[in-house]
Design a protein around this motif. Structure first.
Motif, PDB file in Angstrom:
ATOM      1  N   TYR A   1      80.096  -0.076  25.298  1.00  0.00           N
ATOM      2  CA  TYR A   1      80.296  -1.223  26.189  1.00  0.00           C
ATOM      3  C   TYR A   1      80.986  -0.816  27.484  1.00  0.00           C
ATOM      4  O   TYR A   1      80.858  -1.506  28.496  1.00  0.00           O
ATOM      5  CB  TYR A   1      81.078  -2.347  25.489  1.00  0.00           C
ATOM      6  CG  TYR A   1      82.263  -1.876  24.688  1.00  0.00           C
ATOM      7  CD1 TYR A   1      83.509  -1.699  25.262  1.00  0.00           C
ATOM      8  CD2 TYR A   1      82.119  -1.599  23.327  1.00  0.00           C
ATOM      9  CE1 TYR A   1      84.588  -1.257  24.521  1.00  0.00           C
ATOM     10  CE2 TYR A   1      83.194  -1.163  22.566  1.00  0.00           C
ATOM     11  CZ  TYR A   1      84.430  -0.987  23.170  1.00  0.00           C
ATOM     12  OH  TYR A   1      85.485  -0.547  22.437  1.00  0.00           O
ATOM     13  N   LEU A   2      81.707   0.300  27.468  1.00  0.00           N
ATOM     14  CA  LEU A   2      82.289   0.815  28.715  1.00  0.00           C
ATOM     15  C   LEU A   2      81.289   1.711  29.436  1.00  0.00           C
ATOM     16  O   LEU A   2      81.159   1.677  30.657  1.00  0.00           O
ATOM     17  CB  LEU A   2      83.579   1.588  28.417  1.00  0.00           C
ATOM     18  CG  LEU A   2      84.706   0.764  27.784  1.00  0.00           C
ATOM     19  CD1 LEU A   2      85.932   1.627  27.526  1.00  0.00           C
ATOM     20  CD2 LEU A   2      85.073  -0.416  28.670  1.00  0.00           C
TER      21      LEU A   2
ATOM     22  N   LEU B   1      79.470  -8.142  23.791  1.00  0.00           N
ATOM     23  CA  LEU B   1      79.741  -6.787  24.281  1.00  0.00           C
ATOM     24  C   LEU B   1      79.057  -6.541  25.626  1.00  0.00           C
ATOM     25  O   LEU B   1      79.602  -5.854  26.493  1.00  0.00           O
ATOM     26  CB  LEU B   1      79.273  -5.748  23.258  1.00  0.00           C
ATOM     27  CG  LEU B   1      80.118  -5.670  21.983  1.00  0.00           C
ATOM     28  CD1 LEU B   1      79.466  -4.739  20.976  1.00  0.00           C
ATOM     29  CD2 LEU B   1      81.536  -5.201  22.300  1.00  0.00           C
TER      30      LEU B   1
ATOM     31  N   LEU C   1      78.208   1.305  29.437  1.00  0.00           N
ATOM     32  CA  LEU C   1      77.237   0.403  30.067  1.00  0.00           C
ATOM     33  C   LEU C   1      77.737  -0.147  31.403  1.00  0.00           C
ATOM     34  O   LEU C   1      76.972  -0.694  32.183  1.00  0.00           O
ATOM     35  CB  LEU C   1      76.909  -0.765  29.134  1.00  0.00           C
ATOM     36  CG  LEU C   1      76.039  -0.470  27.906  1.00  0.00           C
ATOM     37  CD1 LEU C   1      76.031  -1.658  26.954  1.00  0.00           C
ATOM     38  CD2 LEU C   1      74.612  -0.123  28.320  1.00  0.00           C
ATOM     39  N   ARG C   2      79.067  -0.032  31.641  1.00  0.00           N
ATOM     40  CA  ARG C   2      79.585  -0.469  32.944  1.00  0.00           C
ATOM     41  C   ARG C   2      79.215   0.507  34.041  1.00  0.00           C
ATOM     42  O   ARG C   2      79.304   0.168  35.221  1.00  0.00           O
ATOM     43  CB  ARG C   2      81.118  -0.573  32.891  1.00  0.00           C
ATOM     44  CG  ARG C   2      81.608  -1.823  32.204  1.00  0.00           C
ATOM     45  CD  ARG C   2      83.110  -1.988  32.393  1.00  0.00           C
ATOM     46  NE  ARG C   2      83.612  -2.976  31.455  1.00  0.00           N
ATOM     47  CZ  ARG C   2      84.877  -3.102  31.100  1.00  0.00           C
ATOM     48  NH1 ARG C   2      85.784  -2.277  31.613  1.00  0.00           N
ATOM     49  NH2 ARG C   2      85.258  -4.019  30.256  1.00  0.00           N
TER      50      ARG C   2
ATOM     51  N   PHE D   1      77.446  -7.078  32.220  1.00  0.00           N
ATOM     52  CA  PHE D   1      76.056  -7.445  32.499  1.00  0.00           C
ATOM     53  C   PHE D   1      75.919  -8.836  33.119  1.00  0.00           C
ATOM     54  O   PHE D   1      74.878  -9.194  33.630  1.00  0.00           O
ATOM     55  CB  PHE D   1      75.174  -7.271  31.259  1.00  0.00           C
ATOM     56  CG  PHE D   1      74.630  -5.885  31.190  1.00  0.00           C
ATOM     57  CD1 PHE D   1      75.499  -4.809  31.061  1.00  0.00           C
ATOM     58  CD2 PHE D   1      73.287  -5.625  31.335  1.00  0.00           C
ATOM     59  CE1 PHE D   1      75.032  -3.509  31.063  1.00  0.00           C
ATOM     60  CE2 PHE D   1      72.804  -4.329  31.339  1.00  0.00           C
ATOM     61  CZ  PHE D   1      73.676  -3.273  31.198  1.00  0.00           C
TER      62      PHE D   1
ATOM     63  N   ALA E   1      80.614  -5.403  29.027  1.00  0.00           N
ATOM     64  CA  ALA E   1      79.993  -4.298  29.768  1.00  0.00           C
ATOM     65  C   ALA E   1      79.630  -4.686  31.199  1.00  0.00           C
ATOM     66  O   ALA E   1      79.104  -3.864  31.938  1.00  0.00           O
ATOM     67  CB  ALA E   1      78.747  -3.819  29.033  1.00  0.00           C
TER      68      ALA E   1
ATOM     69  N   PHE F   1      82.205   4.012  22.724  1.00  0.00           N
ATOM     70  CA  PHE F   1      82.635   2.953  23.649  1.00  0.00           C
ATOM     71  C   PHE F   1      81.451   2.586  24.552  1.00  0.00           C
ATOM     72  O   PHE F   1      81.565   2.530  25.766  1.00  0.00           O
ATOM     73  CB  PHE F   1      83.812   3.432  24.493  1.00  0.00           C
ATOM     74  CG  PHE F   1      85.057   3.688  23.698  1.00  0.00           C
ATOM     75  CD1 PHE F   1      85.973   2.665  23.451  1.00  0.00           C
ATOM     76  CD2 PHE F   1      85.315   4.948  23.164  1.00  0.00           C
ATOM     77  CE1 PHE F   1      87.122   2.898  22.707  1.00  0.00           C
ATOM     78  CE2 PHE F   1      86.461   5.184  22.419  1.00  0.00           C
ATOM     79  CZ  PHE F   1      87.363   4.167  22.187  1.00  0.00           C
TER      80      PHE F   1
END
Lengths: 589, 589
Positions: free
Chosen positions: B129-130, A203, B132-133, A209, A207, B127
Motif C-alpha cells: 500500500y506504500l 488499502l 502503490l503510492r 488511489f 495508497a 508494504f
C-alpha cells in the motif's frame, strides 16, 4: 464473414441488394408452392422466401429438410413484402433465396425457444445454452452489459480508476462463510475467495488511489435462497477526502445516469430517510416507497387509543400499529381470511390480524366489534387518516416483531391493490443506521454494516456508555423496496479502529491476525475515506422490474450451489486431492 | 469534499483564489523564516508556503511537527511563484497557507516513496500500500485502467457484449493444474477455478450471443516464474459466423486502437508469418521482429556449406544455422567467451558456439580456423549476407533444439547491440500452427492450442494418416517477442470434435465426463465460431516496455504464490476444514 448483414438489419433501403445472412431457423412455413423461413440471430428475425418455379428445386428440397434451430447461411435478394409485418423492424422486406447452405444441423430442442417456453426451470438450466437463445434472457444479459458499460463510463468521467483486487485472499471469520481454496504450494494452508474487496479498497485509499471502482465477482458460501447466488457481482467503489454527503451525491448521480441512459427515465432527487423513521413508518430498513400506506401507531409509549376496553391482546401489547388500505373496505370475508393466514404463516409469525372496514356509508365493521364501539373505531380511523371505503389492518405485539410483521402485510396489500408497478421506480437513501446491534444469541455487539464503519463523530462519546445509541456514517440505497447498495464512511484512525474491534469482541491477537495489515496500513497516513458497494445482479433485476436475479446471470447455480449444465461441483481424481495435502473425511469418499 | 481542487490542478488561472487542498506531505523544507511543503495526491504535487510574520504562528508551529506522509488539509490563496518550477504542471503557483489541519499522522515509511526507492522487493511487497503510492506503480495501474476502458469502448462499438462467466466451475485434467474449491453443500465434491472461460464462451456462441468479450480473472496452480501469477487477467473474446481473417482483422483493429488511444502511436498493418517460417528464421513461435538478424541455414536437408572439412561436430549435425550480428566483428575475446557461456548454460544447453569475425579489412577470424579456409568462411559470410565488420554466430545440432538455442542467442545479441528498444513496437501475427504436437514423454498427441481448435479444412484428410502435418486455424499475436494473445477458429461439428478427443487419447467416457455438456450443446445448432484471448497483464507490461507483469498488478503474489502483505494463504480454523468434509493429511496439520 459468413454474412453481409445481420438478421435485424435489412430495411426498404436495401431493396434489390444481394445479401448473405446467417442464423438459426426459427420456423419454416411450407405452403407447397412457397416456403417461408424465419431466420433468427441475436439482432432480429428476417423472413426468407423460396418459390417453386423461381428458386432452384435443389434449394427447395434442401429447405424441406430444415428443422427448428438448424444453422443456415442464405444468399438472396432483398424484396419488398406483399404482406408487411409491423411487429418486427425487418417486417417490410423479405429475402428471395438464391443460395442456401446448412452450416450445422440441430436436434429438436428439449423445449421451445420462445418467450413463452414450455420448458420447466430444471430443464432450462440443464440446457442453459438453449435457454439463453430466448429473447427474454438475451435481452436481460444485454441490459446487464449496457448497465456495466454505462457504470464504467460514468465513473471514468469522475476520475475513478478500476483496479482489480485479488481473488485468492485470506479467510476472515467475521461475516458470512468463506469459500476456501487449499494451497498446493503452501500445504496445510488455504486461500479464501473474497466476500467483498472491502479491505483492499481501503488499502487502495491508503495508497492514494483517491477514487477506485471495480465491477467484481464476490463469493459467499451460504445456504441459498431464491435470490442468492454463491458467486455474485458488485459495483464496488471507494473515495478519499470525502464526507457522507459527497458519497451520496456521487452515487445518486450514478444511478440517475443509469436510469437516464438505459431506461430513458429522469429520476428526481432521492429523498433521505432516517433509519429510525424507516422502521417506524415502514417496519423495514428498505421500505418500498412506490406507495404510501405508512404505519400509524394506535398505541405506543406516547399515546393509547386501544386500551381499557376489555381486549386483553391490545391491552398487553407494547405496540398497536396499523395501515390504511385505501378503498379496500370492499374486501370479502375470504380475502380478509387469506390476509390473516398470510400474517400467521410461520415466516411472519403474527398471532392474528385485526381489520376495521370503514364502509362507504360511514358505518364500521371490524373483527373487534365485541370490544370497540363505532366511536372508538372512528377515533382509530381518524388517527389513520382513513376515509369511508377504506380498510384498516392492525397488528399488535412487541415493537420490533410487530413492525416486521406489518411490513410484510403492507407489501402484500400493496401488491394486491396494484400499488407496486414494476415499471415505476421509487429511489431513496436510508441514512443514520445504528453502528452496532446486540446479538441475543452470542450475547455480543455486532457491526450493523461492517467493523470498518465509522461512528458519527458526535456519537463517539456514547461508545462506552450507550453503544446502542451510536449512529453510523452509513447509508443504503433502496429502490422499490430492494436494497441496491450500501456503504459508509470508514474509520481512518488506527486507535478508533482498535477500539471498535475490542467492542466487537475481538481479542487484540484476533484483530491483529485478521486485520493486522489494515491497521498497520493506517499507521502510515490514511486519508479520510468512504464508499459504497452495489449488488449488480440485483440492480439489473430491479431496473427490469424482475424479482429474481437468476435470469440476469448467464450461468447461474441452483439452490444447492450446483451448475446442472456442467454438473459442477464434481468428484475429482484422488491424486488431485492428495496433492493438496488433504483427504476426504471417511464417509465423504 | 475535504478539498476544492486536487494537487495537480492549480494554474496561474487560479491566482488569488481561495482553495482547499488535501493530500500527503511529500517534503517539508524549513528555511527558518519560510516553510515550503510539497503536498502530494494522485493528481500531482502543489507547493504550500508559510511565512513568519504572514502566517499565524500556531500554523507554523504545527507545520514544524509534520513528517513525511502525514495527511493534511490546507486552506490558502493561490499566488504566483517567484521561482517557477517547469518540471511540474503546478510549478507556476504556490498556495499561501491560511489554515492547516492534520487529518492523519504517519509513521516513518520503511522505504522512500519515490521513483528511485531504497526499498527491496520483499519490503515493498509487504508494504504494498506504500509501494502503490510511488508514481511509477500508480502510473502503471492507471495505464491498466485506461487500457481496459479503451478495450471495452472498442469492442462495445463492434457490438460485442460483455458476459460474466462463472468462477466456480469444474475441474478439467487437460491443461495446467486447477485450483480446487471443496463444496460444503455437496460434500466430497469440488469446484475448480477457471483457467480460462473457453467452454463457456463457446456455449455463448451456441446460445447465439454472436459477439462476446470479457475482461476476466483466470487461475492456474502452476509453479511460478517471475512473469507468472496464480491469478491473471485475460481479455477473452469470441465471435460467430466468422472465418480466421475476420478474427485477425477485428483484433488487429483492437490493438491498433489501443496503441493510438493510449500511446498515441499509429501502428502499421501487422505482417503475417507462418509458424514454419517463424521457427525457421527465428527459432521461436513468438519472434522479436524489432530487429532482423534472421537465421541462415548453412547446412540443412537442401544444402551443405560446412561438411567434409574434417570438423566432425558440423559433419554430424542435422542443422548448422547462424545469425549475422551487424558491426559486431569488434567483439572482444571476453565478449565472445561470455556469449559462449550464455549458450552453454543448462537452460539453453548448447555444446558450444562458433564465431566468425568478418573483419573490416575483409579478413576472417573464427573459432574454426583449423577446419575452414578463408574461402569457406567467405562462402558462409555471403550466404549470411554479411559485410566486413560483421560477426557470424553459428550453432549446430538437432534441428528443433538448435533453433531454440539460436533464438536465445539472437535475443541476447539483439539486446547487446541495442536493437530491442522498449519504446519501439513490432507487432505480427503468427499463423498456420500445427494442430497437434507429439509428446515423447506420454507418447501421445497433444493439442498445440487446445482440443477445440479446428484443423484447416483442406488438412482434415491427413488427421488419420499424418497428424503431424495437419495445420490448425490458429493464430498468435506477438509484440516485441512476447505472445500477447492467441486463438483459433473452433470446431463446431460434434463428430469432428469427438474425433479430435479420440486422437488426443480421451476415451469416450472421459470426453463425455469432461466435455459432455459442450459436445451435447453442439447437437443443437452450433454456429461457426472462433475467438482469441489476450494476456491482459502482459499486454500492459509490453505497451509500457516493461518485462515483468508484477508492477501492473495492484496486489501480486510472490513466487511461492503468497501475498506477503495480507499473509495469505494461511492456516484456518479446524472447524472450517471439517465443515468441508475434508481433513489435512497427518503431516500437514
Amino acid at each position: 464473414m459468413l454474412r453481409t448483414h445481420t438478421c435485424g438489419e435489412l430495411r426498404l433501403d436495401h431493396l434489390n441488394e444481394k445479401v448473405t445472412l446467417s442464423g438459426w431457423v426459427q420456423t419454416v412455413r411450407d405452403k407447397g408452392k412457397i416456403i417461408w423461413i424465419d431466420l433468427r440471430d441475436r439482432y432480429g428475425i428476417t423472413q426468407l422466401v423460396m418459390e417453386e418455379g423461381k428458386t432452384p428445386t435443389t434449394l427447395i428440397d434442401l429447405a424441406r429438410t430444415l428443422g427448428r434451430e438448424f444453422v443456415i447461411q442464405a444468399v438472396g435478394t432483398v424484396n419488398e413484402r406483399a404482406a408487411k409485418n409491423d411487429k418486427i423492424p425487418t417486417g417490410n422486406i423479405e429475402v428471395s433465396v438464391t443460395n442456401l447452405q446448412v452450416l450445422n444441423k440441430a436436434a429438436l430442442p428439449p423445449f421451445k425457444i420462445e418467450d413463452e417456453t414450455d420448458g420447466g426451470d430444471d430443464l432450462r438450466m440443464k440446457f442453459r445454452y438453449l435457454d439463453l437463445r430466448r429473447n427474454l434472457i438475451r435481452q436481460n444479459l444485454i441490459l446487464r452489459h449496457r448497465l456495466a458499460k454505462a457504470t464504467r463510463d460514468y465513473l471514468d468521467q469522475l476520475a475513478f480508476i478500476e483496479v482489480e483486487t485479488p481473488v485468492l485472499i485470506k479467510s476472515t471469520p467475521e461475516g458470512a462463510r468463506d469459500f476456501l481454496v487449499p494451497s498446493r504450494m503452501n500445504l496445510g494452508q488455504f486461500y479464501a475467495l473474497p466476500q467483498s474487496p472491502q479491505t483492499f479498497k481501503q488499502l487502495l485509499m491508503v495508497a492514494g488511489f483517491d477514487r477506485y471502482y471495480q465491477i467484481v465477482k464476490c463469493f459467499r458460501d451460504e445456504d441459498l435462497r431464491a435470490d442468492r447466488q454463491p458467486e455474485f457481482t458488485q459495483i464496488d467503489c471507494e473515495m478519499s477526502f470525502v464526507e457522507q454527503e459527497d458519497v451520496l451525491q456521487t452515487f445518486e448521480g450514478l444511478v440517475k445516469y443509469l436510469f437516464k441512459e438505459i431506461k430513458g427515465i429522469e429520476v428526481a432527487d432521492f429523498p433521505r430517510m432516517h433509519y429510525a423513521e424507516a422502521m417506524k413508518y415502514y417496519g423495514s430498513d428498505k421500505p418500498d416507497t412506490r406507495f404510501d400506506m405508512k404505519f400509524v401507531e394506535l398505541k405506543n409509549t406516547e399515546r393509547d387509543l386501544t386500551s381499557a376496553k376489555g381486549f386483553k391482546v391490545l391491552d398487553e401489547a407494547e405496540l398497536v400499529v396499523g395501515i390504511c388500505a385505501k378503498g379496500a373496505a370492499s374486501y370479502s370475508r375470504k380475502q380478509l381470511d387469506t390476509l390473516t393466514d398470510f400474517v400467521k404463516r410461520p415466516q411472519i409469525g403474527a398471532k392474528g390480524l385485526i381489520y376495521v372496514k370503514y364502509n362507504t356509508d360511514s358505518t364500521f365493521k371490524s373483527s373487534v366489534d365485541k370490544f370497540y364501539a363505532p366511536e372508538d373505531l372512528k377515533q382509530w380511523a381518524d388517527a389513520m387518516d382513513a376515509q369511508p371505503g377504506d380498510l384498516l389492518l392492525i397488528l399488535s405485539g412487541k415493537t420490533q416483531q410487530v413492525r416486521k410483521q406489518l411490513n410484510e402485510l403492507r407489501l402484500e396489500v400493496g401488491s394486491q391493490l396494484g400499488l407496486r408497478d414494476k415499471q415505476q421506480f421509487s429511489c431513496l437513501w436510508v441514512v443514520d443506521f445504528p453502528l452496532l446491534e446486540f446479538d441475543e444469541e452470542t450475547q455480543r455487539w455486532h457491526a450493523m454494516h461492517h467493523p470498518f464503519t465509522s461512528p458519527k463523530p458526535e456519537d463517539i462519546g456514547l461508545l462506552a456508555s450507550e453503544p446502542a445509541k451510536v449512529k453510523a456514517n452509513a447509508y443504503d440505497m433502496v429502490i422499490n423496496g430492494v436494497e441496491i447498495g450500501g456503504g459508509s464512511i470508514r474509520i481512518a484512525d488506527e486507535t478508533l479502529q482498535a477500539r471498535l474491534f475490542e467492542l466487537l469482541g475481538f481479542s487484540q491477537e484476533e484483530a491483529e491476525a485478521q486485520f493486522g495489515f489494515l491497521m498497520n496500513a493506517f499507521k502510515y497516513g490514511a486519508p479520510p475515506h468512504g464508499g459504497i458497494a452495489f449488488g449488480f445482479d440485483r440492480l439489473c433485476a430491479v431496473l427490469s422490474g424482475v424479482d429474481s436475479i437468476r435470469d440476469f446471470i448467464a450461468f447461474p447455480k441452483n439452490n444447492s450451489g450446483r451448475d446442472v449444465m456442467i454438473e459442477s461441483p464434481a468428484t475429482i481424481d484422488p491424486s488431485q486431492i492428495q496433492e493438496l495435502g488433504i483427504k476426504l473425511l471417511p464417509n465423504k469418499e
